[in-house]
Design a protein around this motif. Structure first.
Motif, PDB file in Angstrom:
ATOM      1  N   ALA A 273       0.834  -1.203   0.000  1.00 28.30           N
ATOM      2  CA  ALA A 273       0.000   0.000   0.000  1.00 28.30           C
ATOM      3  C   ALA A 273       0.868   1.252   0.000  1.00 28.30           C
ATOM      4  N   ALA A 274       1.934   1.245   0.783  1.00 26.96           N
ATOM      5  CA  ALA A 274       2.843   2.398   0.819  1.00 26.96           C
ATOM      6  C   ALA A 274       3.464   2.631  -0.550  1.00 26.96           C
ATOM      7  N   LEU A 275       3.851   1.565  -1.190  1.00 24.07           N
ATOM      8  CA  LEU A 275       4.438   1.658  -2.527  1.00 24.07           C
ATOM      9  C   LEU A 275       3.434   2.256  -3.512  1.00 24.07           C
ATOM     10  N   LEU A 276       2.211   1.761  -3.485  1.00 31.30           N
ATOM     11  CA  LEU A 276       1.185   2.245  -4.411  1.00 31.30           C
ATOM     12  C   LEU A 276       0.743   3.676  -4.100  1.00 31.30           C
ATOM     13  N   LEU A 277       0.599   3.999  -2.823  1.00 31.02           N
ATOM     14  CA  LEU A 277       0.076   5.308  -2.439  1.00 31.02           C
ATOM     15  C   LEU A 277       1.112   6.422  -2.462  1.00 31.02           C
ATOM     16  N   THR A 278       2.358   6.089  -2.201  1.00 31.99           N
ATOM     17  CA  THR A 278       3.355   7.161  -2.057  1.00 31.99           C
ATOM     18  C   THR A 278       4.445   7.166  -3.118  1.00 31.99           C
ATOM     19  N   LYS A 279       4.645   6.072  -3.816  1.00 27.65           N
ATOM     20  CA  LYS A 279       5.751   6.008  -4.768  1.00 27.65           C
ATOM     21  C   LYS A 279       5.300   5.887  -6.221  1.00 27.65           C
ATOM     22  N   LEU A 280       4.166   5.267  -6.450  1.00 27.53           N
ATOM     23  CA  LEU A 280       3.704   5.021  -7.810  1.00 27.53           C
ATOM     24  C   LEU A 280       3.555   6.313  -8.611  1.00 27.53           C
TER      25      LEU A 280
ATOM     26  N   SER B  68       5.445   8.746  -8.752  1.00 29.49           N
ATOM     27  CA  SER B  68       6.714   9.198  -9.323  1.00 29.49           C
ATOM     28  C   SER B  68       7.059   8.463 -10.609  1.00 29.49           C
ATOM     29  N   LEU B  69       6.253   7.489 -10.982  1.00 27.16           N
ATOM     30  CA  LEU B  69       6.494   6.744 -12.214  1.00 27.16           C
ATOM     31  C   LEU B  69       6.374   7.642 -13.439  1.00 27.16           C
ATOM     32  N   HIS B  70       5.554   8.687 -13.336  1.00 22.65           N
ATOM     33  CA  HIS B  70       5.400   9.598 -14.486  1.00 22.65           C
ATOM     34  C   HIS B  70       6.682  10.371 -14.801  1.00 22.65           C
TER      35      HIS B  70
ATOM     36  N   ALA C 292      11.326   4.172  -4.708  1.00 26.66           N
ATOM     37  CA  ALA C 292      10.704   2.980  -4.133  1.00 26.66           C
ATOM     38  C   ALA C 292      11.716   1.960  -3.612  1.00 26.66           C
ATOM     39  N   ARG C 293      12.992   2.270  -3.657  1.00 23.01           N
ATOM     40  CA  ARG C 293      14.024   1.275  -3.353  1.00 23.01           C
ATOM     41  C   ARG C 293      13.875   0.665  -1.965  1.00 23.01           C
ATOM     42  N   LEU C 294      13.616   1.461  -0.950  1.00 22.69           N
ATOM     43  CA  LEU C 294      13.506   0.914   0.408  1.00 22.69           C
ATOM     44  C   LEU C 294      12.234   0.087   0.587  1.00 22.69           C
ATOM     45  N   ASP C 295      11.153   0.531  -0.029  1.00 20.16           N
ATOM     46  CA  ASP C 295       9.898  -0.230   0.035  1.00 20.16           C
ATOM     47  C   ASP C 295      10.087  -1.603  -0.607  1.00 20.16           C
ATOM     48  N   ILE C 296      10.753  -1.620  -1.756  1.00 19.84           N
ATOM     49  CA  ILE C 296      10.971  -2.878  -2.471  1.00 19.84           C
ATOM     50  C   ILE C 296      11.880  -3.800  -1.668  1.00 19.84           C
TER      51      ILE C 296
END
Length: 121
Positions: free
Chosen positions: A81-88, A90-92, A102-106
């Motif tokens: 959820a953190a990855l999707l809500l806070t890092k996704l 930045s994909l743009h 997202a390195r630490l989340d991954i």
């Protein structure tokens, strides 16, 4: 000494440290709590306390090597959820920027999966 056992123990300690400190920081840091509350989740105050409780309690279970396979499941969900809500978002700006953000989340998700798989043996 069994190297595999020592490595898993070190992973357990590192993962427990991250989640226990993260849970407590959400309780004592108004700034961090506000970031969480502004994610757009339903019932944000309740969700904040649920996440705090899960991070601290599951982190303690992992630290004490008790029910690790059960404790990692909600933590994997929190990290996804953190990855999707806070890092996704930045994909743009490009995949490399997303990968960096997202390195630490991954890494935490990978370590949690390792603990889950190891606890099943």
């Amino acid at each position: 000494m069994n190297t595999s056992f020592s490595t898993i123990k070190l992973i357990r300690y590192a993962v427990a440290y991250v989640f226990i400190t993260s849970g407590f920081m959400k309780l004592i840091s108004t700034e961090l709590a506000n970031v969480f509350l502004n994610l757009g989740l339903p019932y944000p105050h309740i969700m904040l306390y649920v996440v705090v409780l899960l991070e601290i309690v599951c982190g303690m279970f992992i630290l004490l090597n008790k029910a690790v396979n059960t404790a990692v499941i909600p933590l994997i969900a929190i990290m996804m959820a953190a990855l999707l809500l806070t890092k996704l978002s930045s994909l743009h700006t490009g995949f490399l920027q997303f990968a960096f953000n997202a390195r630490l989340d991954i890494v935490m998700i990978i370590l949690l999966v390792i603990l889950y798989n190891r606890s099943l043996k």
